[in-house]
Design an enzyme around this catalytic site. Structure first.
Site: not given
Length: 402
Positions: A37, A122, A210, A212, A312, A316
Protein backbone atom coordinates in the site's frame (compact mmCIF):
# COMPACT_ATOMS: atom_id res chain seq x y z
CA UNK A 1 7.36 -28.83 -15.39
CA UNK A 2 9.31 -25.60 -15.78
CA UNK A 3 8.59 -21.89 -15.38
CA UNK A 4 8.66 -20.35 -18.85
CA UNK A 5 7.30 -16.84 -18.26
CA UNK A 6 6.16 -14.41 -15.60
CA UNK A 7 4.54 -11.00 -15.83
CA UNK A 8 3.03 -8.26 -13.70
CA UNK A 9 -0.49 -6.92 -13.90
CA UNK A 10 -0.78 -3.51 -12.24
CA UNK A 11 -4.32 -2.20 -12.05
CA UNK A 12 -6.62 0.01 -10.01
CA UNK A 13 -10.22 -1.25 -9.86
CA UNK A 14 -11.16 1.22 -7.07
CA UNK A 15 -7.70 0.81 -5.52
CA UNK A 16 -4.22 -0.23 -6.65
CA UNK A 17 -3.16 -3.88 -6.92
CA UNK A 18 -0.01 -5.55 -8.22
CA UNK A 19 -0.45 -9.16 -9.34
CA UNK A 20 2.28 -11.58 -10.40
CA UNK A 21 1.36 -14.28 -12.92
CA UNK A 22 3.82 -17.17 -13.29
CA UNK A 23 3.36 -19.47 -16.31
CA UNK A 24 4.66 -23.00 -16.88
CA UNK A 25 5.44 -25.11 -19.95
CA UNK A 26 2.37 -27.26 -19.20
CA UNK A 27 -0.03 -24.34 -19.51
CA UNK A 28 -0.65 -24.06 -15.76
CA UNK A 29 -0.23 -20.62 -14.22
CA UNK A 30 -0.31 -19.28 -10.69
CA UNK A 31 -1.15 -15.89 -9.20
CA UNK A 32 0.57 -14.03 -6.38
CA UNK A 33 -0.35 -10.70 -4.80
CA UNK A 34 2.46 -8.12 -4.71
CA UNK A 35 0.54 -5.13 -3.36
CA UNK A 36 2.33 -2.86 -0.89
CA UNK A 37 0.00 0.00 0.00
CA UNK A 38 1.45 3.33 -1.14
CA UNK A 39 4.63 1.70 -2.49
CA UNK A 40 3.16 -0.56 -5.18
CA UNK A 41 5.53 0.39 -7.99
CA UNK A 42 8.60 -0.23 -5.83
CA UNK A 43 7.61 -3.91 -5.55
CA UNK A 44 6.67 -4.06 -9.23
CA UNK A 45 10.13 -2.76 -10.18
CA UNK A 46 11.88 -5.19 -7.82
CA UNK A 47 10.00 -8.11 -9.34
CA UNK A 48 10.41 -6.96 -12.94
CA UNK A 49 14.09 -6.08 -12.78
CA UNK A 50 15.51 -8.49 -10.21
CA UNK A 51 13.23 -11.46 -9.51
CA UNK A 52 11.39 -12.54 -12.65
CA UNK A 53 14.60 -13.12 -14.68
CA UNK A 54 15.77 -15.52 -11.97
CA UNK A 55 12.59 -17.62 -12.15
CA UNK A 56 12.70 -18.68 -15.79
CA UNK A 57 13.61 -22.34 -16.20
CA UNK A 58 13.07 -23.26 -12.55
CA UNK A 59 10.92 -26.08 -11.20
CA UNK A 60 7.73 -24.49 -9.79
CA UNK A 61 7.31 -27.41 -7.37
CA UNK A 62 10.59 -26.52 -5.62
CA UNK A 63 8.85 -23.91 -3.49
CA UNK A 64 11.17 -24.07 -0.48
CA UNK A 65 14.30 -23.85 -2.61
CA UNK A 66 12.96 -20.89 -4.60
CA UNK A 67 12.03 -19.13 -1.36
CA UNK A 68 15.51 -19.59 0.07
CA UNK A 69 17.07 -18.52 -3.23
CA UNK A 70 15.16 -15.23 -3.22
CA UNK A 71 15.70 -14.59 0.50
CA UNK A 72 19.27 -15.72 1.10
CA UNK A 73 20.59 -15.35 -2.42
CA UNK A 74 19.98 -11.61 -2.64
CA UNK A 75 22.18 -10.95 0.43
CA UNK A 76 19.98 -7.93 1.34
CA UNK A 77 17.32 -9.56 3.48
CA UNK A 78 13.91 -8.57 4.78
CA UNK A 79 12.22 -5.22 4.32
CA UNK A 80 8.66 -4.75 3.00
CA UNK A 81 9.59 -4.46 -0.69
CA UNK A 82 11.75 -7.58 -0.76
CA UNK A 83 9.37 -9.67 1.34
CA UNK A 84 6.28 -8.63 -0.63
CA UNK A 85 8.03 -9.69 -3.82
CA UNK A 86 9.01 -13.04 -2.29
CA UNK A 87 5.44 -13.48 -1.04
CA UNK A 88 4.04 -12.98 -4.54
CA UNK A 89 6.32 -15.63 -6.00
CA UNK A 90 5.66 -18.04 -3.16
CA UNK A 91 1.86 -17.84 -3.34
CA UNK A 92 1.92 -18.16 -7.13
CA UNK A 93 3.97 -21.36 -6.83
CA UNK A 94 1.55 -22.81 -4.27
CA UNK A 95 -1.26 -21.95 -6.69
CA UNK A 96 0.53 -23.80 -9.49
CA UNK A 97 1.16 -26.84 -7.31
CA UNK A 98 -2.48 -27.03 -6.22
CA UNK A 99 -3.70 -26.76 -9.80
CA UNK A 100 -1.20 -29.36 -11.04
CA UNK A 101 -2.28 -31.80 -8.32
CA UNK A 102 -5.97 -30.94 -8.76
CA UNK A 103 -6.49 -30.00 -5.11
CA UNK A 104 -7.09 -26.88 -3.01
CA UNK A 105 -4.06 -25.41 -1.27
CA UNK A 106 -5.43 -26.24 2.18
CA UNK A 107 -4.97 -29.93 1.36
CA UNK A 108 -1.28 -29.27 0.69
CA UNK A 109 -1.02 -27.73 4.17
CA UNK A 110 -2.38 -30.77 5.97
CA UNK A 111 -6.08 -30.58 5.17
CA UNK A 112 -8.95 -28.96 7.03
CA UNK A 113 -8.62 -28.30 10.75
CA UNK A 114 -12.09 -26.70 10.88
CA UNK A 115 -15.18 -26.29 8.74
CA UNK A 116 -14.88 -22.54 8.26
CA UNK A 117 -12.67 -19.54 9.01
CA UNK A 118 -14.08 -17.15 11.63
CA UNK A 119 -13.90 -13.58 10.31
CA UNK A 120 -14.51 -10.13 11.71
CA UNK A 121 -15.92 -7.10 9.93
CA UNK A 122 -15.40 -3.36 10.47
CA UNK A 123 -18.04 -1.24 12.19
CA UNK A 124 -17.58 2.49 12.47
CA UNK A 125 -19.44 5.67 13.23
CA UNK A 126 -18.83 9.36 13.71
CA UNK A 127 -20.23 8.99 17.23
CA UNK A 128 -21.28 6.26 19.67
CA UNK A 129 -24.87 5.87 18.35
CA UNK A 130 -23.49 5.56 14.82
CA UNK A 131 -20.95 2.94 15.89
CA UNK A 132 -23.65 0.96 17.67
CA UNK A 133 -25.91 1.09 14.63
CA UNK A 134 -23.06 -0.06 12.37
CA UNK A 135 -22.25 -2.95 14.74
CA UNK A 136 -25.87 -4.11 14.86
CA UNK A 137 -26.10 -3.99 11.07
CA UNK A 138 -23.09 -6.30 10.72
CA UNK A 139 -24.46 -8.65 13.35
CA UNK A 140 -27.70 -8.83 11.37
CA UNK A 141 -25.66 -9.79 8.31
CA UNK A 142 -24.32 -12.78 10.24
CA UNK A 143 -20.98 -11.59 11.59
CA UNK A 144 -20.02 -13.10 14.94
CA UNK A 145 -17.08 -10.74 15.47
CA UNK A 146 -16.90 -7.00 14.81
CA UNK A 147 -14.06 -4.50 15.04
CA UNK A 148 -15.42 -1.13 16.18
CA UNK A 149 -13.88 2.29 15.51
CA UNK A 150 -15.51 5.60 16.33
CA UNK A 151 -15.02 9.31 15.95
CA UNK A 152 -13.50 10.91 19.05
CA UNK A 153 -15.23 14.07 20.35
CA UNK A 154 -13.07 17.12 19.78
CA UNK A 155 -10.93 15.41 17.12
CA UNK A 156 -11.69 16.45 13.55
CA UNK A 157 -10.82 13.11 11.93
CA UNK A 158 -10.39 9.65 13.42
CA UNK A 159 -8.76 6.46 12.18
CA UNK A 160 -11.26 3.91 10.89
CA UNK A 161 -14.12 6.36 10.34
CA UNK A 162 -15.11 6.84 6.68
CA UNK A 163 -15.70 10.14 5.00
CA UNK A 164 -19.30 10.31 3.87
CA UNK A 165 -21.41 7.23 3.21
CA UNK A 166 -18.81 5.08 1.44
CA UNK A 167 -17.09 2.14 3.20
CA UNK A 168 -13.87 3.00 4.99
CA UNK A 169 -10.86 2.99 2.66
CA UNK A 170 -7.61 4.42 4.05
CA UNK A 171 -5.74 4.78 0.75
CA UNK A 172 -6.46 8.08 -0.98
CA UNK A 173 -5.68 9.27 -4.50
CA UNK A 174 -2.99 11.90 -4.78
CA UNK A 175 -0.52 12.94 -2.10
CA UNK A 176 -0.97 11.98 1.59
CA UNK A 177 -3.67 13.75 3.56
CA UNK A 178 -3.26 14.63 7.24
CA UNK A 179 -5.38 13.51 10.17
CA UNK A 180 -5.50 15.09 13.63
CA UNK A 181 -4.92 13.06 16.78
CA UNK A 182 -5.36 13.55 20.54
CA UNK A 183 -4.15 10.75 22.79
CA UNK A 184 -5.78 12.23 25.89
CA UNK A 185 -9.24 12.56 24.35
CA UNK A 186 -8.97 9.09 22.81
CA UNK A 187 -8.03 7.41 26.09
CA UNK A 188 -10.92 9.02 27.92
CA UNK A 189 -13.41 8.17 25.19
CA UNK A 190 -12.80 4.56 24.14
CA UNK A 191 -13.96 2.92 27.42
CA UNK A 192 -17.22 4.88 27.10
CA UNK A 193 -17.67 3.49 23.58
CA UNK A 194 -17.32 -0.13 24.64
CA UNK A 195 -19.43 0.32 27.75
CA UNK A 196 -22.26 1.54 25.52
CA UNK A 197 -21.64 -1.23 22.99
CA UNK A 198 -21.86 -4.03 25.54
CA UNK A 199 -25.03 -2.51 26.94
CA UNK A 200 -26.62 -2.41 23.48
CA UNK A 201 -25.31 -5.52 21.69
CA UNK A 202 -24.92 -7.94 24.58
CA UNK A 203 -22.12 -10.19 25.73
CA UNK A 204 -21.96 -12.83 23.01
CA UNK A 205 -20.63 -10.97 19.98
CA UNK A 206 -16.84 -10.69 19.79
CA UNK A 207 -15.75 -7.05 19.87
CA UNK A 208 -12.33 -5.89 18.67
CA UNK A 209 -10.61 -2.52 18.54
CA UNK A 210 -7.61 -1.16 16.62
CA UNK A 211 -5.39 1.37 18.42
CA UNK A 212 -3.22 1.62 15.28
CA UNK A 213 0.13 2.13 17.00
CA UNK A 214 -0.98 5.43 18.55
CA UNK A 215 -0.01 4.91 22.22
CA UNK A 216 3.09 4.60 24.36
CA UNK A 217 3.39 1.31 26.27
CA UNK A 218 2.09 2.75 29.55
CA UNK A 219 -0.80 4.48 27.77
CA UNK A 220 -1.65 1.19 26.09
CA UNK A 221 -1.53 -0.58 29.44
CA UNK A 222 -3.97 1.98 30.85
CA UNK A 223 -6.36 1.46 27.94
CA UNK A 224 -6.18 -2.33 28.14
CA UNK A 225 -6.97 -2.23 31.84
CA UNK A 226 -9.89 0.15 31.31
CA UNK A 227 -11.34 -2.15 28.64
CA UNK A 228 -11.16 -5.34 30.72
CA UNK A 229 -14.82 -5.18 31.89
CA UNK A 230 -15.95 -5.37 28.24
CA UNK A 231 -13.85 -8.49 27.43
CA UNK A 232 -12.62 -7.55 24.00
CA UNK A 233 -11.50 -10.29 21.65
CA UNK A 234 -8.37 -8.20 21.23
CA UNK A 235 -6.78 -4.77 21.40
CA UNK A 236 -4.84 -4.38 18.16
CA UNK A 237 -1.47 -2.69 17.64
CA UNK A 238 -1.46 -0.79 20.94
CA UNK A 239 2.05 0.60 20.40
CA UNK A 240 4.68 0.48 17.62
CA UNK A 241 6.38 -2.90 17.75
CA UNK A 242 9.91 -2.01 16.67
CA UNK A 243 10.72 -2.33 20.38
CA UNK A 244 9.33 -5.78 21.07
CA UNK A 245 10.23 -5.47 24.74
CA UNK A 246 7.69 -2.64 25.10
CA UNK A 247 4.92 -5.22 25.05
CA UNK A 248 6.21 -6.68 28.30
CA UNK A 249 5.04 -3.55 30.12
CA UNK A 250 1.58 -3.72 28.55
CA UNK A 251 1.24 -7.40 29.42
CA UNK A 252 2.19 -6.76 33.05
CA UNK A 253 -0.74 -4.37 33.51
CA UNK A 254 -3.67 -5.85 31.58
CA UNK A 255 -5.28 -9.15 30.63
CA UNK A 256 -6.99 -7.66 27.56
CA UNK A 257 -5.70 -9.84 24.69
CA UNK A 258 -3.18 -8.16 22.38
CA UNK A 259 -2.81 -8.54 18.61
CA UNK A 260 -0.02 -7.05 16.53
CA UNK A 261 2.03 -7.50 13.39
CA UNK A 262 0.24 -6.28 10.27
CA UNK A 263 3.33 -4.22 9.34
CA UNK A 264 5.74 -7.08 10.10
CA UNK A 265 7.62 -8.56 7.15
CA UNK A 266 9.63 -11.28 8.88
CA UNK A 267 9.22 -13.89 11.57
CA UNK A 268 12.00 -12.13 13.45
CA UNK A 269 9.77 -9.08 13.93
CA UNK A 270 7.62 -11.26 16.18
CA UNK A 271 10.18 -13.63 17.68
CA UNK A 272 10.38 -12.12 21.18
CA UNK A 273 6.69 -11.22 21.24
CA UNK A 274 5.78 -14.85 20.70
CA UNK A 275 8.53 -16.48 22.75
CA UNK A 276 7.70 -14.34 25.80
CA UNK A 277 3.93 -14.60 25.26
CA UNK A 278 3.58 -10.81 25.20
CA UNK A 279 0.94 -11.03 22.46
CA UNK A 280 -1.95 -13.38 21.85
CA UNK A 281 -2.47 -13.00 18.09
CA UNK A 282 -0.01 -12.61 15.23
CA UNK A 283 -1.35 -10.20 12.59
CA UNK A 284 1.41 -10.55 9.98
CA UNK A 285 -0.08 -11.13 6.56
CA UNK A 286 0.86 -13.57 3.82
CA UNK A 287 1.40 -10.82 1.23
CA UNK A 288 4.02 -8.98 3.31
CA UNK A 289 5.45 -11.72 5.52
CA UNK A 290 7.09 -13.95 2.94
CA UNK A 291 4.14 -15.95 1.65
CA UNK A 292 2.59 -19.23 2.75
CA UNK A 293 6.00 -20.89 3.20
CA UNK A 294 7.22 -18.30 5.72
CA UNK A 295 3.93 -17.87 7.56
CA UNK A 296 3.56 -21.62 8.07
CA UNK A 297 6.88 -21.62 9.93
CA UNK A 298 5.87 -18.57 11.97
CA UNK A 299 2.51 -20.10 12.86
CA UNK A 300 4.11 -23.38 13.92
CA UNK A 301 6.51 -21.48 16.18
CA UNK A 302 3.62 -19.44 17.62
CA UNK A 303 1.65 -22.61 18.33
CA UNK A 304 4.32 -23.77 20.77
CA UNK A 305 3.54 -20.69 22.89
CA UNK A 306 -0.25 -20.80 22.43
CA UNK A 307 -0.23 -17.69 20.24
CA UNK A 308 -2.85 -17.74 17.48
CA UNK A 309 -3.10 -16.12 14.07
CA UNK A 310 -5.28 -13.13 13.24
CA UNK A 311 -4.04 -12.08 9.83
CA UNK A 312 -4.46 -8.62 8.36
CA UNK A 313 -7.24 -8.64 5.77
CA UNK A 314 -8.00 -5.08 4.72
CA UNK A 315 -8.49 -3.94 1.13
CA UNK A 316 -4.78 -3.20 0.74
CA UNK A 317 -4.39 -6.85 -0.20
CA UNK A 318 -6.09 -8.36 -3.20
CA UNK A 319 -8.51 -11.29 -3.37
CA UNK A 320 -5.45 -13.42 -4.18
CA UNK A 321 -4.12 -12.88 -0.65
CA UNK A 322 -7.57 -13.20 0.91
CA UNK A 323 -7.89 -16.63 -0.68
CA UNK A 324 -4.41 -17.63 0.48
CA UNK A 325 -5.25 -16.52 4.03
CA UNK A 326 -8.45 -18.57 4.01
CA UNK A 327 -6.69 -21.72 2.80
CA UNK A 328 -4.05 -21.14 5.47
CA UNK A 329 -6.56 -20.45 8.24
CA UNK A 330 -8.63 -23.50 7.35
CA UNK A 331 -5.60 -25.77 7.66
CA UNK A 332 -3.44 -24.66 10.59
CA UNK A 333 -4.31 -25.71 14.11
CA UNK A 334 -3.63 -22.42 15.92
CA UNK A 335 -5.83 -20.22 13.75
CA UNK A 336 -7.65 -17.50 15.69
CA UNK A 337 -9.62 -15.16 13.44
CA UNK A 338 -9.31 -13.53 10.01
CA UNK A 339 -9.96 -9.87 9.22
CA UNK A 340 -12.53 -9.48 6.44
CA UNK A 341 -12.83 -6.09 4.78
CA UNK A 342 -14.88 -6.81 1.64
CA UNK A 343 -13.55 -5.57 -1.67
CA UNK A 344 -15.67 -3.47 -3.99
CA UNK A 345 -17.80 -5.17 -6.63
CA UNK A 346 -15.43 -3.90 -9.31
CA UNK A 347 -12.43 -5.51 -7.60
CA UNK A 348 -14.39 -8.75 -7.32
CA UNK A 349 -15.10 -8.62 -11.06
CA UNK A 350 -11.41 -8.21 -11.87
CA UNK A 351 -10.52 -11.04 -9.45
CA UNK A 352 -13.25 -13.72 -9.74
CA UNK A 353 -12.93 -16.12 -6.82
CA UNK A 354 -14.37 -19.23 -5.20
CA UNK A 355 -14.27 -18.08 -1.56
CA UNK A 356 -17.49 -17.02 0.13
CA UNK A 357 -18.96 -15.72 3.41
CA UNK A 358 -21.51 -17.77 5.31
CA UNK A 359 -22.97 -16.96 8.76
CA UNK A 360 -19.90 -15.46 10.36
CA UNK A 361 -17.37 -17.72 8.64
CA UNK A 362 -15.61 -17.82 5.29
CA UNK A 363 -14.45 -20.80 3.25
CA UNK A 364 -11.92 -20.74 0.40
CA UNK A 365 -13.89 -23.10 -1.82
CA UNK A 366 -12.79 -26.40 -3.30
CA UNK A 367 -11.26 -25.23 -6.59
CA UNK A 368 -7.70 -26.45 -7.25
CA UNK A 369 -4.99 -24.08 -6.07
CA UNK A 370 -6.13 -20.73 -4.70
CA UNK A 371 -9.48 -20.63 -6.44
CA UNK A 372 -8.85 -17.07 -7.69
CA UNK A 373 -8.30 -15.80 -11.22
CA UNK A 374 -7.74 -12.39 -12.82
CA UNK A 375 -9.61 -10.90 -15.77
CA UNK A 376 -6.64 -9.29 -17.51
CA UNK A 377 -8.70 -7.55 -20.16
CA UNK A 378 -10.90 -5.90 -17.55
CA UNK A 379 -7.88 -5.05 -15.39
CA UNK A 380 -6.34 -3.10 -18.30
CA UNK A 381 -9.27 -0.68 -18.19
CA UNK A 382 -8.22 0.51 -14.72
CA UNK A 383 -4.61 1.75 -14.79
CA UNK A 384 -2.55 2.50 -11.70
CA UNK A 385 -3.26 5.78 -9.90
CA UNK A 386 -0.90 7.17 -7.28
CA UNK A 387 -2.41 6.82 -3.80
CA UNK A 388 -1.12 7.08 -0.25
CA UNK A 389 -2.16 6.33 3.28
CA UNK A 390 -2.73 9.42 5.45
CA UNK A 391 -0.36 10.73 8.07
CA UNK A 392 -1.33 11.88 11.56
CA UNK A 393 -0.36 14.90 13.65
CA UNK A 394 -1.19 15.66 17.25
CA UNK A 395 -3.15 18.79 18.12
CA UNK A 396 0.08 20.76 18.50
CA UNK A 397 1.30 19.69 15.04
CA UNK A 398 3.72 16.95 16.11
CA UNK A 399 3.87 14.11 13.59
CA UNK A 400 2.78 10.83 15.22
CA UNK A 401 2.19 7.24 14.16
CA UNK A 402 -0.63 6.58 11.73
Amino acid sequence: MKIVAAKLIVCSPDRNFVTLKIETDEGIYGLGDATLNGRELAVASYLEEHVIPCLIGRDPFAIEDVWQYLYRGAYWRRGPVTMTAISAVDVALWDIKGKALHTPIYNLLGGKSRQGVLVYAHANGSDIPGAIESTKKLMAEGYLAVRVQCGVPGVASSYGVPKGSKPYEPAERGLPSENVWSTERYLNFVPQLFEALRREVGEDVHLLHDVHHRLTPIEAARLGKALEPYHLYWMEDPTPAEDQDAFRLIRQHTVTPIATGEVFNSFWDAHDLIRNQWVDYLRMTIVHGGGITALKKAADFAAVYQVKTGFHGATDLSPVTMAAALHFGLAIHNFGIQEHMPHTSLTDQVFPHAYRFDAGYMVPGDEPGLGVDIDERLAQKYPYQRAYLPIARKLDGTLTDW
